[in-house]
Enzyme design. Structure first.
Site, short mmCIF file in Angstrom:
data_model
loop_
_atom_site.label_atom_id
_atom_site.label_comp_id
_atom_site.label_asym_id
_atom_site.label_seq_id
_atom_site.Cartn_x
_atom_site.Cartn_y
_atom_site.Cartn_z
N CYS A 310 0.87 -1.07 0.01
CA CYS A 310 0.06 -0.06 -0.09
C CYS A 310 0.91 1.20 -0.08
CB CYS A 310 -0.97 -0.01 0.94
SG CYS A 310 -0.15 -0.18 2.82
N HIS A 737 -0.83 0.54 7.67
CA HIS A 737 -1.82 1.05 6.40
C HIS A 737 -1.76 2.28 5.83
CE1 HIS A 737 -4.08 -0.29 3.00
NE2 HIS A 737 -5.10 0.47 3.36
#
Length: 783
Positions: A310, A737
């Site tokens: 990510c 994340h």
């Protein structure tokens, strides 16, 4: 059927070392899931789309490889009657490809336009190995979810102290506090200490680390992770990494602990890592629980998470949102570069990414996903080839671990700048560049020196001020006072005192140092550092930074340069050794922790001479340095001139991403020592270096700035507006994340809207508080 090419060509199955591109085209994102499928070359195993783009035929015309295997895949309807298996290690418990898909195979000769018999003995064995071989992306996925732990010299050569039986009562809590979980046993002396505070609420005061630092012992085992089968979390503090111990049973028995009697009672480090990387996510629903509106179209294409990728997806989305990147790499009317191996060519892969994100061809609801879960999101593009290419040879980005998104941006800029830009096309990183000018003024004689440094981003340190409990926060200890972007920029450009001795007047009063903008870029990248240290461990905290939604001016941060009333400092003599005066408060703090004076001075010099926490972290990472206890020697004598100008050493530093002028200066300042030169470069990011004019003489960075046209623009007003943000949720930039929030003009909308790019999910954003709280990298466009 057969053909002359099949009869004349000697086909061989792919070897384990060869990549098999049998998932998507190497020049676009068309794949085996498209109606025409993918043609895999039977000679070099390149993947070329068989649809309207005809990249398979292009490959044949360039390489004269006519034989191909066409693969078409369709999703099976799967009925689930039980939940998936629980994860217990770094692996994905998932269905096999055969469980999920139906696959149709066909062989053909593109030259003869002939279908071939796939059972032909010359074809059958090659096709069989192609279909069984790990695909290119599968190889990367395996690395993403498998952590190959090894032993080390500290485990293999460990000498245990005299044997004794540790009573179970002593195993009940840390020897330095009352914690009864997250306990680590020193395998060398039997000391029991609590570990670091872990993600997910596992408490710890780092007493095991403190013991390792004080005693010099390296190897410890986490008691709650020991299983009767002999597996456990082993950590080497000297290597600062996880290890394995092939003699764990013997080493534990030395302390009276029998493997057969142990039961695993706590999650392993691996299990906690999996859970946290899955847990840190951004809200995909509105306040009333409704799913955020999915968006589709050009510039609204998601990127699939390859496993901890990510950080790459968020940076790519922000960069390709900028017109300079879009126009440079989305060129639908231009022919693709003619290269032998498209998957290994940066220009090809960046153009593939530009087409994937901006053509709109792939931004559509995934019918299979919608049928199974009723969620109307995209399938997402898998950037496996680009990720592999930009990470190739890099110690961190070649792995599949989570990485720092900002470091990835800097690495990608270096690769693009060094690459070729054919046909007069512009380097898309140029609009990001500008000049920051540093002003040093002696507090004794008031003489000044100006130096200019070209860069493509700035760091801002975000002030950390915890909210008191009276502010009404349920957990005020974890809540921080919001700050404004102006406060951060004011701190960045404020004058500060540095402890240096003046070469002109000999004063030890120090210098005033201030950095201001000499020029401004078209796109300003700002990295917000929100770090603190808890129990000697750097922890990222979430501080809301308030950024204006409307355009704002940066004119007040412009450097005025040398003024008529100012007297410049004379250049320092070539033979003068730098004088380093360690910060008194920082060195007192470090010595109070028990570090020897020489180590303290070395650490402060390497980290900028002001931050005791940064110096402490540096010390923990350099305990094994051969010269860690030697007095600090900054070199600088004329005798080092030859070694510092060694072209081979300059080339070595160049391979690490440092320019020749900076490398030349760093080697000069460190007596030609490459390792110390690297540390010097990181601790002197504003120094432009020594430029070589070709005849062996050096031109200072200040003189060079006058010769070379500076990057950026001096035009005022300098008005900027926030365009996009990379946000991060998690307590470490190497875990958690990343997502991107980008300002977009949506079809039918009267004003730009914020769009959330969360891997393959692209939705209209509603909660801008998440942007403020978790923002990590900002992209501002000049208005």
């Amino acid at each position: 059927m057969s053909c002359s090419h099949l009869e004349s060509l000697g086909l061989a199955p792919p070897t384990p070392a060869q990549s098999v591109y049998r998932e998507d085209c190497t020049q676009c994102f068309d794949s085996i899931d498209d109606p025409a499928g993918l043609d895999v070359c039977l000679q070099c195993f390149n993947g070329g789309c068989a649809g309207d783009r005809l990249h398979s035929k292009l490959h044949n015309s360039l390489r004269s490889h006519p034989l191909s295997l066409n693969i078409r895949r369709s999703r099976k309807v799967v009925t689930r009657d039980e939940p998936p298996a629980k994860m217990s290690k770094l692996a994905i418990a998932a269905e096999t490809e055969e469980d999920r898909y139906s696959t149709a195979l066909a062989a053909k000769c593109l030259e003869c336009n002939t279908d071939l018999d796939i059972t032909n003995p010359k074809l059958a064995s090659v096709v069989d190995v192609i279909m069984k071989a790990n695909t290119f992306s599968r190889k990367e996925e395996v690395k993403a979810w498998e952590q190959e732990l090894t032993s080390c010299e500290h485990v293999l050569l460990m000498q245990q102290h005299d044997s004794r039986t540790i009573e179970q009562g002593e195993l009940g809590h840390c020897s330095a506090c009352d914690l009864r979980e997250n306990l680590w046993l020193c395998l060398e002396c039997g000391n029991l200490g609590c570990g670091r505070k872990q993600l997910g609420g596992v408490d710890g005061n780092s007493h095991a680390l403190a013991h390792a630092t004080e005693s010099g012992h390296g190897v410890a085992v986490k008691l709650g992770s020991i299983t009767p089968e002999g597996t456990a979390d082993i950590y080497c503090y000297k290597c600062d990494d996880e290890r394995i111990d092939d003699k764990l049973g013997e080493h534990l028995a030395h302390w009276g602990i029998m493997l057969a009697e142990r039961q695993k009672t706590e999650k392993s480090l691996t299990e906690m890592q999996i859970e946290q990387n899955l847990k840190w996510d951004f809200s995909m629903t509105t306040e009333d629980g409704k799913e955020l509106q999915p968006l589709f179209g050009p510039g609204l294409t998601g990127l699939k998470n390859l496993g901890n990728s990510c950080y790459l997806a968020s940076i790519i989305q922000c960069l390709f949102d900028m017109p300079v990147f879009r126009d440079r790499y989305f060129r639908p009317n231009d022919a693709l570069p003619v290269v032998e191996e498209p998957a290994a060519d940066l220009e090809t892969q960046l153009r593939k990414m530009g087409d994937g994100l901006w053509s709109g061809r792939y931004s559509k609801p995934d019918a299979e996903l919608s049928a199974e879960s009723h969620i109307n999101h995209q399938k997402g593009l898998a950037p496996a080839m680009l990720k592999h290419l930009i990470g190739r040879g890099h110690e961190e980005f070649s792995t599949m671990r989570q990485q720092d998104a900002f470091e990835l941006l800097q690495h990608l800029f270096k690769l693009i700048t060094r690459s070729q830009h054919p046909g007069g096309l512009q380097d898309p990183t140029t609009p990001f560049k500008f000049v920051l000018e540093q002003r040093l003024q002696c507090l004794g004689c008031n003489k000044v020196r100006y130096s200019a440094n070209e860069q493509d981003s700035v760091f801002i340190d975000v002030p950390l001020e915890k909210l008191p409990a009276s502010q009404g926060a349920e957990d005020a200890g974890d809540k921080y006072k919001p700050v404004t972007l102006k406060e951060c920029l004011d701190n960045l450009t404020a004058a500060e005192k540095v402890e240096l001795t003046c070469s002109a007047c000999g004063s030890t009063a120090g210098f005033s140092k201030q950095s201001l903008f000499k020029t401004f870029p078209q796109i300003l990248v700002v990295n917000a550092r929100k770090m603190t240290v808890v129990n000697w461990v750097p922890i990222k905290v979430d501080v809301p930074v308030i950024v204006p939604d409307e355009p704002f001016l940066l004119d007040s941060y412009v450097s005025k340069g040398l003024q008529p009333s100012e007297e410049p400092l004379p250049d320092e003599p070539e033979t003068a050794a730098p004088v380093f005066v360690p910060d008194a408060a920082a060195i007192a703090q470090l010595e109070g922790m028990g570090f020897p004076r020489n180590r303290c001075e070395r650490a402060l010099h390497a980290t900028g001479n002001s931050d005791a926490n940064a110096a402490m972290e540096w010390l923990f990472g350099h305990m094994d340095d051969a010269d860690i206890d030697a007095p600090l020697d900054l070199g600088g004598s004329g005798g080092h001139a030859a070694s510092s100008a060694d072209p081979e050493k300059i080339e070595m530093l160049g391979a690490m991403g440092f320019g020749a002028p900076q490398a030349r200066k760093a080697l000069k300042e460190t007596g030609g020592d490459v390792e110390r030169a690297v540390e010097w470069l990181f601790s002197h990011p504003d120094d432009q270096g020594i430029f070589d004019d070709g005849d062996g003489s050096g031109v200072s960075g200040q003189d060079q700035a006058a010769i070379k046209e500076p990057a950026g623009s001096t035009t005022l007003p300098a008005q900027f507006q926030l365009q996009s943000i990379v946000c991060h949720k998690g307590t470490s930039i190497h875990a958690g994340h990343y997502v991107a929030f980008i300002r977009k003009e949506l079809e039918g909308g009267s004003a730009p809207n914020w769009v959330l790019f969360n891997d393959e999910k692209v939705v209209a954003a509603t909660d801008i508080d998440e942007m403020r709280k978790f923002a990590y990298v900002y992209f501002f466009k000049r208005a």
